[in-house]
Design a protein around this motif. Structure first.
Motif, PDB file in Angstrom:
ATOM      1  N   LYS A 173       0.738  -1.201   0.067  1.00  0.00           N
ATOM      2  CA  LYS A 173       0.005   0.013   0.082  1.00  0.00           C
ATOM      3  C   LYS A 173       0.845   1.322  -0.071  1.00  0.00           C
ATOM      4  CE  LYS A 173      -4.289  -1.970   2.012  1.00  0.00           C
ATOM      5  NZ  LYS A 173      -5.214  -1.469   0.601  1.00  0.00           N
ATOM      6  N   LEU A 174       1.774   1.049   0.759  1.00  0.00           N
ATOM      7  CA  LEU A 174       2.880   2.346   0.760  1.00  0.00           C
ATOM      8  C   LEU A 174       3.579   2.702  -0.500  1.00  0.00           C
ATOM      9  CD1 LEU A 174       4.529   2.046   4.234  1.00  0.00           C
ATOM     10  CD2 LEU A 174       2.889   3.920   3.792  1.00  0.00           C
ATOM     11  N   GLU A 175       3.807   1.665  -1.078  1.00  0.00           N
ATOM     12  CA  GLU A 175       4.520   1.486  -2.479  1.00  0.00           C
ATOM     13  C   GLU A 175       3.568   2.215  -3.607  1.00  0.00           C
ATOM     14  OE1 GLU A 175       6.102  -2.191  -3.389  1.00  0.00           O
ATOM     15  OE2 GLU A 175       7.958  -1.785  -2.352  1.00  0.00           O
ATOM     16  N   ASN A 176       2.252   1.555  -3.461  1.00  0.00           N
ATOM     17  CA  ASN A 176       1.468   2.287  -4.637  1.00  0.00           C
ATOM     18  C   ASN A 176       1.004   3.518  -4.374  1.00  0.00           C
ATOM     19  OD1 ASN A 176       0.897  -0.450  -5.573  1.00  0.00           O
ATOM     20  ND2 ASN A 176      -0.691  -1.047  -4.218  1.00  0.00           N
ATOM     21  N   ALA A 177       0.978   4.080  -2.944  1.00  0.00           N
ATOM     22  CA  ALA A 177       0.613   5.548  -2.820  1.00  0.00           C
ATOM     23  C   ALA A 177       1.941   6.362  -3.201  1.00  0.00           C
ATOM     24  CB  ALA A 177       0.624   5.755  -1.237  1.00  0.00           C
ATOM     25  N   GLN A 178       3.236   5.819  -2.987  1.00  0.00           N
ATOM     26  CA  GLN A 178       4.338   6.599  -3.562  1.00  0.00           C
ATOM     27  C   GLN A 178       4.396   6.744  -4.878  1.00  0.00           C
ATOM     28  OE1 GLN A 178       7.716   4.477  -1.677  1.00  0.00           O
ATOM     29  NE2 GLN A 178       7.650   5.648   0.187  1.00  0.00           N
ATOM     30  N   GLN A 179       3.954   5.577  -5.467  1.00  0.00           N
ATOM     31  CA  GLN A 179       4.141   5.505  -7.176  1.00  0.00           C
ATOM     32  C   GLN A 179       3.048   6.376  -7.904  1.00  0.00           C
ATOM     33  OE1 GLN A 179       4.106   1.319  -8.290  1.00  0.00           O
ATOM     34  NE2 GLN A 179       6.192   1.101  -7.388  1.00  0.00           N
ATOM     35  N   THR A 180       1.793   6.521  -7.293  1.00  0.00           N
ATOM     36  CA  THR A 180       0.730   7.094  -7.877  1.00  0.00           C
ATOM     37  C   THR A 180       0.811   8.612  -7.377  1.00  0.00           C
ATOM     38  OG1 THR A 180      -0.763   6.750  -5.764  1.00  0.00           O
ATOM     39  CG2 THR A 180      -0.753   5.184  -7.945  1.00  0.00           C
TER      40      THR A 180
END
Length: 378
Positions: A173-180
């Protein structure tokens, strides 16, 4: 009759003394016989025959004593005899030492293998004396070491598995938030927070369980009215049970029932048992909590608390592992329905720390009964 090592040493030394004594007697007899023959050859003449019988006896005694003095024993013929005695003694001493040290040599070889990490070594138990007891104790020790090593490996694997899931969810979830680069909604933060709480509870449970297993769990033991405490615990979980369509009741024929216990730890024990009962009892089922006072078991008096449900039950082959860390019955393997698998293990060790024990009886599709025995306050 079982021979001890001390008795074996005594028997061996007695045998050695017997052999040496027999050898000494035999050689002395041969030596004396030869000495008499030598006397006859040297003294059988006219002068000797002219003496009276009393004088002949005195001459014979003097001759024998003269030839059996210490300096005579050091002559070549007697030196050979002395060497023979020493050789026999050394041989039997060497044999006895070999017999007595052979079990130790086997044990030392096994200890060296254990020191090198081989826990599968086993020493043969060839006798029932002290050496046999040492060998049996050594085998029991290596067996426990193998069990402890296997438990350590399972614990490491289970902890890694339990930590991996919440950490993977948080990382994803943290990686998705960072990438988007988009705004993080409160719902996502709430999910991350739930996983953080789950990790914190898991670590705390592991810490408490390790203290309990090591016998270092601090207990604040005070007189506790167990009947009143159970009534309160049942009332606390009643709403959850009713939400699951279950009926839960508390039964007590006597009040108060006083035990010396840590109220917080004992509460956690019954919360864990009731939570499991609610989790694995289908809708429409019933859960009963029954307390009995002054139950005699193995000449000791206990108060007995039974948590009875009409749930899915537990297969007989699973009962032996029920209190193992991270153990979950096959039907409850889901982490969302089966928990972490630490609750029953913690309850088991908490009860043991209070001087009691837990018994479980269960049949598949019939229900389960957990019975907690706690020593009564005298």
């Amino acid at each position: 009759m079982r021979l001890t090592v001390r008795m074996k040493i005594f028997a061996c030394m007695g045998l050695l003394v017997l052999i040496v004594s027999f050898t000494f007697s035999l050689t002395t007899q041969v030596y004396t016989s030869g000495l008499i023959d030598q006397f006859q050859r040297e003294q059988h003449d006219a002068d000797y025959l002219s003496f009276s019988p009393e004088e002949r006896i005195e001459i014979f005694k003097s001759y024998i004593l003269e030839h059996t003095r210490l300096n005579a024993l050091l002559k070549v013929t007697n030196g050979v005899r002395l060497f023979f005695f020493v050789a026999v003694g050394l041989f039997f001493s060497f044999w006895i030492s070999g017999v007595l040290t052979l079990p130790l040599k086997k044990l030392i070889a096994a200890i060296e293998r254990v020191a090198q990490g081989d826990l599968n070594v086993k020493v043969p138990v060839d006798s029932k004396d002290e050496y046999g007891k040492v060998a049996q104790t050594f085998n029991d020790m290596t067996f426990r070491l193998r069990e402890a090593e296997e438990a350590r490996r399972r614990l490491v694997a289970d902890v890694a598995h339990e930590l991996r899931t919440p950490l993977s969810i948080m990382q994803l979830k943290l990686e998705n938030a960072q990438q988007t680069g988009q705004y993080v909604p409160p719902e996502m933060l709430l999910r991350l927070h739930d996983e953080v709480i789950r990790l914190g509870l898991l670590v705390e449970d592991l810490h408490v369980l390790s203290l309990a297993e090591a016998g270092r769990l601090a207990l604040d033991r005070k007189p506790l009215d167990l009947s009143a405490r159970l009534e309160q615990i049942v009332d606390d979980v009643k709403m959850e049970a009713e939400d699951n369509g279950l009926e839960i009741r508390f039964y007590s024929n006597t009040r108060p029932v006083t035990v010396m216990a840590d109220a917080r730890r004992i509460t956690q024990v019954f919360i864990n048992l009731l939570t499991n009962a609610i989790r694995y009892t289908p809708e429409g089922g019933k859960i009963s909590v029954v307390i009995e006072d002054k139950v005699l078991n193995r000449n000791a008096v206990y108060t007995c608390v039974s948590v009875i449900d009409t749930g899915i039950g537990i297969p007989a082959e699973e009962l032996a592992h029920l209190f193992d860390r991270f153990y979950r019955v096959e039907k409850a393997r889901s982490r969302h329905t089966g928990g972490t698998g630490l609750g029953l293990s913690i309850a088991h060790h908490f009860v043991r720390a209070h001087g009691g024990f837990i018994r479980v009886v269960s049949e598949p599709d019939q229900g389960t009964t957990f019975t907690v025995y706690l020593p009564l306050d005298k």
